[in-house]
Design an enzyme around this catalytic site. Sequence first.
Site, mmCIF file in Angstrom:
data_model
loop_
_atom_site.group_PDB
_atom_site.id
_atom_site.type_symbol
_atom_site.label_atom_id
_atom_site.label_comp_id
_atom_site.label_asym_id
_atom_site.label_seq_id
_atom_site.Cartn_x
_atom_site.Cartn_y
_atom_site.Cartn_z
ATOM 1 N N THR A 13 -9.099 -3.077 4.950
ATOM 2 C CA THR A 13 -9.012 -2.457 6.047
ATOM 3 C C THR A 13 -8.227 -1.020 5.955
ATOM 4 O O THR A 13 -7.942 -0.685 4.621
ATOM 5 C CB THR A 13 -8.197 -3.166 7.045
ATOM 6 O OG1 THR A 13 -6.587 -3.082 6.823
ATOM 7 C CG2 THR A 13 -8.489 -4.683 7.307
ATOM 8 N N CYS A 14 -8.089 -0.131 6.891
ATOM 9 C CA CYS A 14 -7.467 1.123 6.615
ATOM 10 C C CYS A 14 -6.146 0.869 6.444
ATOM 11 O O CYS A 14 -5.339 1.970 5.640
ATOM 12 C CB CYS A 14 -7.443 1.896 8.047
ATOM 13 S SG CYS A 14 -6.864 1.035 9.598
ATOM 14 N N GLY A 34 -4.596 18.740 29.580
ATOM 15 C CA GLY A 34 -4.580 18.831 28.103
ATOM 16 C C GLY A 34 -5.669 18.244 27.340
ATOM 17 O O GLY A 34 -6.742 17.645 27.993
ATOM 18 N N SER A 35 -5.763 18.463 26.031
ATOM 19 C CA SER A 35 -6.877 18.001 25.204
ATOM 20 C C SER A 35 -6.665 17.507 23.976
ATOM 21 O O SER A 35 -7.207 17.291 22.960
ATOM 22 C CB SER A 35 -8.054 19.157 25.136
ATOM 23 O OG SER A 35 -7.296 20.317 24.654
ATOM 24 N N GLU A 91 -0.490 -6.870 16.625
ATOM 25 C CA GLU A 91 -1.815 -6.280 17.158
ATOM 26 C C GLU A 91 -2.738 -7.534 17.039
ATOM 27 O O GLU A 91 -2.719 -8.174 16.228
ATOM 28 C CB GLU A 91 -2.082 -4.973 16.329
ATOM 29 C CG GLU A 91 -1.979 -5.311 14.875
ATOM 30 C CD GLU A 91 -3.578 -5.417 14.069
ATOM 31 O OE1 GLU A 91 -4.316 -5.389 14.957
ATOM 32 O OE2 GLU A 91 -3.542 -5.309 13.076
#
Length: 408
Positions: free
Chosen positions: A48-49, A184-185, A110
């Site tokens: 995985t990452c 916001g972005s 998680e």
Amino acid sequence: MQFGFLGISYQNARLEIRDKISFTDAMKLDFFQKAEAVGIQQCMVLSTCNRSEIYYIYIEEKQKAEIRHIYEEMFPDVEVRAYLSELSGEPAMAYLFRTAAGLESLVLGEDQILGQVKEALEDSRAMGYSGKELNRIVRGAVTCAKQIKTDLKISERPLSVSYIGIRMLEEACGLTGKRLLVIGSGKTAVLALRYLCGYESVQVTACSRNKAHARRLLEEFPQIGIVSYGERYEALKTCDIVVSATASPHLVLRRKDFCPVRPLTMLDLAAPRDIDTAFAEDSLVRLINLDTLQEIAADNRRDRELLAEKSRERIEAAVQETAAWLLQSRMDMTIESLQHRCGEIAEDSYAYLDRKLELSQREKKMLKKVLYASLQRLLREPIRELKRLDTEEEQEEYRRLVRQLFQI
């Protein structure tokens, strides 16, 4: 026969290293084939990452060094040895069980890793490199993780302040059918938009200073509306909820510039603050700021850590049970050989008696059953004792004796 672990994760390798040590599907098959060439028949790759890990079953101690050498050769451009972790036996099992339960993840508890462990086993099985022992251990880890998640609900205590903020909005005023303005972005605003767009019938408008950022928002969220930064107060007049998450060094919404005339819930996800705290004095306004969210996140983190301790207790018991099974399973081939030898003897005896006696079909069937049952009865106690052996030294000693005594 023993269970082994080898690999790297975020715990011992930086992201730039992990990016270079990652298994593609083709590399997994290559690894399996090379492991098989040194006698390792059962192997699983969890890539995985945040981790690139190998779980495997080995027979001889030298195979640990061989599989480590194969791993290192897979990534010739990295000094892999400096980052590798390695475990054997119960510690390796315990690590897999904790990993499946999310206790070894960057975000404690998680859920995503559980699906990744299941997928890794399926890949191994599909390629023909998972047998009874590896299946039993990994499935035991998956089952234990599911029970922990069901009973303790560790992942249900959110740690993301964005997610906690959206949950608070839902509790405060509900989101379905509401009109929202997101100012916001950046990363925090985009994360808030992802959560908000998951609700039904929400009408979301985004406000951005940067036109290029606004275009990127529309690419990911084509259902939202876009207004310029200068139109924020006008857009606010028709909104039920405003979420502000900019990197501005000064206030984005000032009380002196806007007077609500209808109920308004305001969520400030920015640091420093975007929304004037004077809004909290208005009876029509409910203001939720980052301080409150961070306190909740800290409480949730402490709760997760306490639940993680309870999880580890369950994992320890499950690992001991699995390790005991693996120890007993080492005698399975010897027991199967004994049973096969008894079957041969029963078959030879039946063939001899069938030639010498004139028996009806019913008598022949009965004779065969009695011969098999008698020999199996003779083996019952020895097999029970073989299964009770609790050290590898004893098992090896009894294997030699059985081979010698029964010529198998």
